[in-house]
Design a protein around this motif. Sequence first.
Motif, PDB file in Angstrom:
ATOM      1  N   TRP A  95       0.649   6.845  -6.742  1.00 21.84           N
ATOM      2  CA  TRP A  95      -0.383   7.874  -6.838  1.00 21.84           C
ATOM      3  C   TRP A  95       0.236   9.264  -6.681  1.00 21.84           C
ATOM      4  CZ3 TRP A  95      -5.123   5.849  -3.563  1.00 21.84           C
ATOM      5  CH2 TRP A  95      -5.698   4.762  -4.226  1.00 21.84           C
ATOM      6  N   ALA A  96       1.166   9.401  -5.748  1.00 26.38           N
ATOM      7  CA  ALA A  96       1.831  10.690  -5.539  1.00 26.38           C
ATOM      8  C   ALA A  96       2.604  11.100  -6.786  1.00 26.38           C
ATOM      9  CB  ALA A  96       2.756  10.625  -4.331  1.00 26.38           C
ATOM     10  N   GLN A  97       3.224  10.136  -7.432  1.00 25.00           N
ATOM     11  CA  GLN A  97       3.952  10.427  -8.668  1.00 25.00           C
ATOM     12  C   GLN A  97       2.979  10.862  -9.767  1.00 25.00           C
ATOM     13  OE1 GLN A  97       6.271   7.135 -10.137  1.00 25.00           O
ATOM     14  NE2 GLN A  97       7.598   8.478 -11.332  1.00 25.00           N
ATOM     15  N   ALA A  98       1.793  10.268  -9.794  1.00 26.92           N
ATOM     16  CA  ALA A  98       0.815  10.581 -10.837  1.00 26.92           C
ATOM     17  C   ALA A  98       0.161  11.950 -10.644  1.00 26.92           C
ATOM     18  CB  ALA A  98      -0.267   9.495 -10.884  1.00 26.92           C
ATOM     19  N   GLN A 120       1.586  16.943  -2.997  1.00 23.82           N
ATOM     20  CA  GLN A 120       0.684  17.868  -2.316  1.00 23.82           C
ATOM     21  C   GLN A 120      -0.776  17.576  -2.635  1.00 23.82           C
ATOM     22  OE1 GLN A 120       1.582  20.128   0.152  1.00 23.82           O
ATOM     23  NE2 GLN A 120      -0.617  19.945   0.448  1.00 23.82           N
ATOM     24  N   ARG A 121      -1.075  17.262  -3.879  1.00 21.84           N
ATOM     25  CA  ARG A 121      -2.467  16.954  -4.236  1.00 21.84           C
ATOM     26  C   ARG A 121      -2.929  15.679  -3.529  1.00 21.84           C
ATOM     27  NH1 ARG A 121      -3.898  17.137 -10.327  1.00 21.84           N
ATOM     28  NH2 ARG A 121      -5.965  16.878  -9.420  1.00 21.84           N
ATOM     29  N   LEU A 122      -2.041  14.695  -3.421  1.00 26.30           N
ATOM     30  CA  LEU A 122      -2.403  13.470  -2.707  1.00 26.30           C
ATOM     31  C   LEU A 122      -2.614  13.761  -1.227  1.00 26.30           C
ATOM     32  CD1 LEU A 122      -2.959  10.452  -2.949  1.00 26.30           C
ATOM     33  CD2 LEU A 122      -0.532  10.057  -2.524  1.00 26.30           C
ATOM     34  N   ALA A 123      -1.755  14.569  -0.636  1.00 22.25           N
ATOM     35  CA  ALA A 123      -1.909  14.946   0.779  1.00 22.25           C
ATOM     36  C   ALA A 123      -3.220  15.707   0.978  1.00 22.25           C
ATOM     37  CB  ALA A 123      -0.726  15.787   1.241  1.00 22.25           C
ATOM     38  N   ASP A 124      -3.543  16.602   0.050  1.00 22.07           N
ATOM     39  CA  ASP A 124      -4.800  17.344   0.136  1.00 22.07           C
ATOM     40  C   ASP A 124      -6.003  16.404   0.008  1.00 22.07           C
ATOM     41  OD1 ASP A 124      -3.351  19.692   0.408  1.00 22.07           O
ATOM     42  OD2 ASP A 124      -3.647  20.319  -1.686  1.00 22.07           O
ATOM     43  N   LEU A 125      -5.901  15.458  -0.914  1.00 23.12           N
ATOM     44  CA  LEU A 125      -6.991  14.486  -1.082  1.00 23.12           C
ATOM     45  C   LEU A 125      -7.195  13.696   0.199  1.00 23.12           C
ATOM     46  CD1 LEU A 125      -9.065  12.862  -2.723  1.00 23.12           C
ATOM     47  CD2 LEU A 125      -7.140  11.448  -3.545  1.00 23.12           C
ATOM     48  N   ARG A 126      -6.099  13.239   0.808  1.00 27.68           N
ATOM     49  CA  ARG A 126      -6.191  12.474   2.059  1.00 27.68           C
ATOM     50  C   ARG A 126      -6.893  13.301   3.139  1.00 27.68           C
ATOM     51  NH1 ARG A 126      -1.287  11.881   2.771  1.00 27.68           N
ATOM     52  NH2 ARG A 126      -1.006   9.942   1.647  1.00 27.68           N
ATOM     53  N   GLU A 127      -6.508  14.546   3.277  1.00 23.57           N
ATOM     54  CA  GLU A 127      -7.132  15.420   4.279  1.00 23.57           C
ATOM     55  C   GLU A 127      -8.608  15.651   3.969  1.00 23.57           C
ATOM     56  OE1 GLU A 127      -6.112  16.484   7.298  1.00 23.57           O
ATOM     57  OE2 GLU A 127      -4.486  15.093   6.836  1.00 23.57           O
ATOM     58  N   ASP A 128      -8.919  15.866   2.696  1.00 23.00           N
ATOM     59  CA  ASP A 128     -10.325  16.060   2.312  1.00 23.00           C
ATOM     60  C   ASP A 128     -11.147  14.811   2.619  1.00 23.00           C
ATOM     61  OD1 ASP A 128      -9.741  18.617   1.429  1.00 23.00           O
ATOM     62  OD2 ASP A 128      -9.663  18.052  -0.702  1.00 23.00           O
ATOM     63  N   PHE A 135       0.830  -1.211   0.000  1.00 24.38           N
ATOM     64  CA  PHE A 135       0.000   0.000   0.000  1.00 24.38           C
ATOM     65  C   PHE A 135       0.864   1.260   0.000  1.00 24.38           C
ATOM     66  CE2 PHE A 135      -3.441  -2.834   1.698  1.00 24.38           C
ATOM     67  CZ  PHE A 135      -4.262  -2.710   0.583  1.00 24.38           C
ATOM     68  N   ASP A 136       2.028   1.201   0.636  1.00 23.83           N
ATOM     69  CA  ASP A 136       2.958   2.325   0.563  1.00 23.83           C
ATOM     70  C   ASP A 136       3.413   2.536  -0.879  1.00 23.83           C
ATOM     71  OD1 ASP A 136       2.791   2.848   3.284  1.00 23.83           O
ATOM     72  OD2 ASP A 136       4.689   1.836   3.774  1.00 23.83           O
ATOM     73  N   ALA A 137       3.661   1.447  -1.600  1.00 19.46           N
ATOM     74  CA  ALA A 137       4.083   1.545  -3.003  1.00 19.46           C
ATOM     75  C   ALA A 137       2.964   2.127  -3.870  1.00 19.46           C
ATOM     76  CB  ALA A 137       4.506   0.174  -3.524  1.00 19.46           C
ATOM     77  N   VAL A 138       1.731   1.708  -3.624  1.00 20.72           N
ATOM     78  CA  VAL A 138       0.589   2.266  -4.369  1.00 20.72           C
ATOM     79  C   VAL A 138       0.492   3.761  -4.097  1.00 20.72           C
ATOM     80  CG1 VAL A 138      -1.938   2.299  -4.525  1.00 20.72           C
ATOM     81  CG2 VAL A 138      -0.726   0.115  -4.482  1.00 20.72           C
ATOM     82  N   GLN A 139       0.611   4.130  -2.849  1.00 22.87           N
ATOM     83  CA  GLN A 139       0.526   5.544  -2.489  1.00 22.87           C
ATOM     84  C   GLN A 139       1.648   6.343  -3.166  1.00 22.87           C
ATOM     85  OE1 GLN A 139      -1.035   7.116   1.434  1.00 22.87           O
ATOM     86  NE2 GLN A 139       1.164   7.088   1.777  1.00 22.87           N
TER      87      GLN A 139
END
Length: 157
Positions: A120-123, A127-135, A113-117
């Motif tokens: 996703w962060a690369q894609a 910051q957008r992934l961190a924002d999505l997680r917070e949202d 799951f860390d690798a998937v994350q």
Amino acid sequence: MGERAPGYELPLLLFAAFRDAIDRAHADLAEHGHPDVRPMHGFVFQAIGTHGTTAVELAARLGVTKQAAGKTITALERQGYLERAADPRDARAKKVRLTARGIEVLELSERAFDAVQAQWAQAVGEQRLADLREDLRTLAPGELFRLDAPGWFGTGR
């Protein structure tokens, strides 16, 4: 901004992303010697935890019948992921625990799951992934680990 997306699209996109993450993690588990582990087993392993539980407690945590939990325990025991032992607090009860093989699945899953994350962060960008997680933390009600998903999927609620 563009045309407003239909309301049903967001839950389907969330589910598709969830499904993709699960499928990638299970492909990784299969590559590491665990081709027999299914998505529902992850909920079972989490519900058992590091201290073990009883079949009755497991059924309640998963939102399934005691019989369904018992069948799952027996199958995972046969595959070497779980074991039953006497409960030190109650001689009449049996405690279900993860074996070393079951703990290995949890550890491999975490790395997968860390690798998937990371993918996703690369894609989309860190910051957008961190924002999505917070949202999603804001939008998702209640506790993070709702282990009753197997029962929820099966009940038609």
